[in-house]
Write a protein that holds these residues in place. Structure first.
Motif, PDB file in Angstrom:
ATOM      1  N   UNK A 144       8.547   2.308 -32.898  1.00 42.34           N
ATOM      2  CA  UNK A 144       7.822   1.214 -32.281  1.00 42.34           C
ATOM      3  C   UNK A 144       8.498  -0.479 -32.013  1.00 42.34           C
ATOM      4  N   UNK A 145       9.125   0.290 -30.164  1.00 40.73           N
ATOM      5  CA  UNK A 145       9.741  -0.213 -30.327  1.00 40.73           C
ATOM      6  C   UNK A 145       9.619  -1.832 -29.327  1.00 40.73           C
ATOM      7  N   UNK A 146       8.471  -2.153 -30.101  1.00 38.22           N
ATOM      8  CA  UNK A 146       7.844  -3.631 -28.666  1.00 38.22           C
ATOM      9  C   UNK A 146       8.225  -4.602 -29.530  1.00 38.22           C
ATOM     10  N   UNK A 147       9.666  -4.607 -30.382  1.00 40.50           N
ATOM     11  CA  UNK A 147      10.539  -6.042 -30.503  1.00 40.50           C
ATOM     12  C   UNK A 147      11.314  -5.848 -29.889  1.00 40.50           C
ATOM     13  N   UNK A 148      12.053  -4.690 -28.839  1.00 38.80           N
ATOM     14  CA  UNK A 148      13.333  -4.732 -28.409  1.00 38.80           C
ATOM     15  C   UNK A 148      13.917  -5.694 -27.597  1.00 38.80           C
ATOM     16  N   UNK A 149      13.339  -6.770 -26.788  1.00 36.15           N
ATOM     17  CA  UNK A 149      14.098  -7.705 -25.917  1.00 36.15           C
ATOM     18  C   UNK A 149      14.275  -8.500 -27.105  1.00 36.15           C
ATOM     19  N   UNK A 150      13.625  -9.434 -27.784  1.00 39.52           N
ATOM     20  CA  UNK A 150      14.211  -9.761 -28.212  1.00 39.52           C
ATOM     21  C   UNK A 150      15.123  -9.709 -29.724  1.00 39.52           C
ATOM     22  N   UNK A 151      15.340  -8.325 -30.483  1.00 40.44           N
ATOM     23  CA  UNK A 151      15.865  -7.981 -30.863  1.00 40.44           C
ATOM     24  C   UNK A 151      17.579  -7.809 -30.589  1.00 40.44           C
ATOM     25  N   UNK A 152      17.414  -7.275 -29.340  1.00 47.39           N
ATOM     26  CA  UNK A 152      18.949  -7.518 -28.396  1.00 47.39           C
ATOM     27  C   UNK A 152      19.297  -8.225 -27.858  1.00 47.39           C
ATOM     28  N   UNK A 153      18.784  -8.557 -27.386  1.00 49.13           N
ATOM     29  CA  UNK A 153      18.680 -10.498 -26.843  1.00 49.13           C
ATOM     30  C   UNK A 153      19.298 -11.373 -28.068  1.00 49.13           C
ATOM     31  N   UNK A 154      19.604 -11.662 -29.528  1.00 48.53           N
ATOM     32  CA  UNK A 154      19.501 -11.996 -30.158  1.00 48.53           C
ATOM     33  C   UNK A 154      20.651 -11.412 -31.239  1.00 48.53           C
ATOM     34  N   UNK A 155      21.591 -10.237 -30.590  1.00 43.57           N
ATOM     35  CA  UNK A 155      22.180  -9.190 -31.221  1.00 43.57           C
ATOM     36  C   UNK A 155      23.731  -9.929 -29.574  1.00 43.57           C
TER      37      UNK A 155
END
Length: 304
Positions: free
Chosen positions: A39-50
């Motif tokens: 359920x990778x809907x938050x992929x952009x947010x998670x990787x941007x934070x990294x």
């Protein structure tokens, strides 16, 4: 260099995190519950934070037999999830290194598989991983896809640890002898990924560094039975208990998913483009078993 790695406990993810630290880099392990490939809907947010310089797409649905009864989940993780990670990399304008598998082939070739050979997965797992490759390449041209096979490490669930565990209570084991490949240490894969990441970031416009690559171990072809015998020969030198190997055919060990009979891959492209040649698998097996025995640097790696 700062890398974001999907997966927190996988063999390659753990190996790569340790390699990054030794190389003076930084690794961020990204996985559940913060990020779920299903359920990778938050992929952009998670990787941007990294804030990564490179994203390594290492996590996957790897239960080959179970995938036959869970095709939708396998495709959601291995295809849709992989595509989401690659799109996040594209949005951040960073390269993505995606791990794939020899299971994209049907195993019928006589010689070693090359990157341009026609694919033909035998089961759901291979089909889902092939779809993942395609999703990554559609999402971004700034990607290197590395196909690996027969992965093992001093930790996690793998053939080496399974053989040693079974030998504790059994004197003999039947092991398949008509499937061939080259066992590949996750420690070696991690070192290669780091080299690929360094070159991708150093040469952002170099198209030759992008695309499909095979990453096989060095050394001779081996069957699973050959691999098991090498494991127990190493164990014997350490005073550990082994087991006698009975060589059986694939037909004698039926599984829900069919396996490729020939998993040998040609590594000349990655050697030519990146200068990467993995060590002989027999030498790498000794390194892994040293770490399992706690007799080598790095043996403090998490083992489960």
């Amino acid at each position: 260099m700062r890398i974001a790695i999907t997966g927190t406990s996988g063999q390659v993810a753990q190996s790569l995190a340790r390699h990054a630290a030794a190389a003076g880099g930084d690794a961020v392990l990204i996985g559940r519950p913060d990020f779920d490939l299903a359920a990778p809907d938050n992929a952009s947010t998670v990787f941007a934070a990294a804030r990564p310089d490179v994203i390594v797409s290492a996590a996957a649905y790897t239960a080959v037999d179970k995938a036959e009864s869970e095709p939708e989940l396998a495709h959601r993780i291995n295809a849709d999830g992989a595509g989401s990670v690659a799109r996040a990399a594209a949005a951040l304008n960073v390269p993505v290194i995606h791990l794939s598998t020899d299971y994209v082939f049907d195993g019928s070739k006589t010689g070693e598989w090359v990157e341009d050979d026609a694919t033909g997965p035998l089961g759901v797992y291979g089909a889902s991983k092939l779809a993942g490759e395609q999703a990554v390449l559609v999402a971004t041209p700034n990607a290197a896809i590395l196909r690996v096979s027969w992965v093992y490490a001093p930790f996690g669930a793998n053939f080496v640890r399974t053989m040693l565990r079974l030998a504790e209570t059994r004197d003999s084991l039947g092991v398949v002898a008509d499937q061939i490949g080259r066992p590949t240490s996750a420690l070696d894969i991690a070192s290669a990924i780091w080299q690929v990441a360094e070159q991708l970031t150093a040469h952002p416009q170099e198209a030759a560094l992008r695309g499909l690559f095979h990453l096989p171990a060095g050394g001779p072809a081996a069957s699973w039975a050959d691999f098991a015998e090498a494991i127990f020969a190493n164990a014997a030198r350490r005073g550990q208990k082994g087991a006698q190997i009975g060589r059986i055919g694939t037909a004698d060990y039926p599984t829900p998913a069919r396996r490729p009979a020939n998993s040998l891959m040609d590594g000349s492209k990655i050697a030519r483009v990146y200068g990467i040649n993995l060590p002989d698998w027999r030498r790498s097996l000794e390194v892994v078993m040293d770490q399992l025995a706690g007799t080598a640097p790095g043996s403090g790696l998490k083992k489960d």
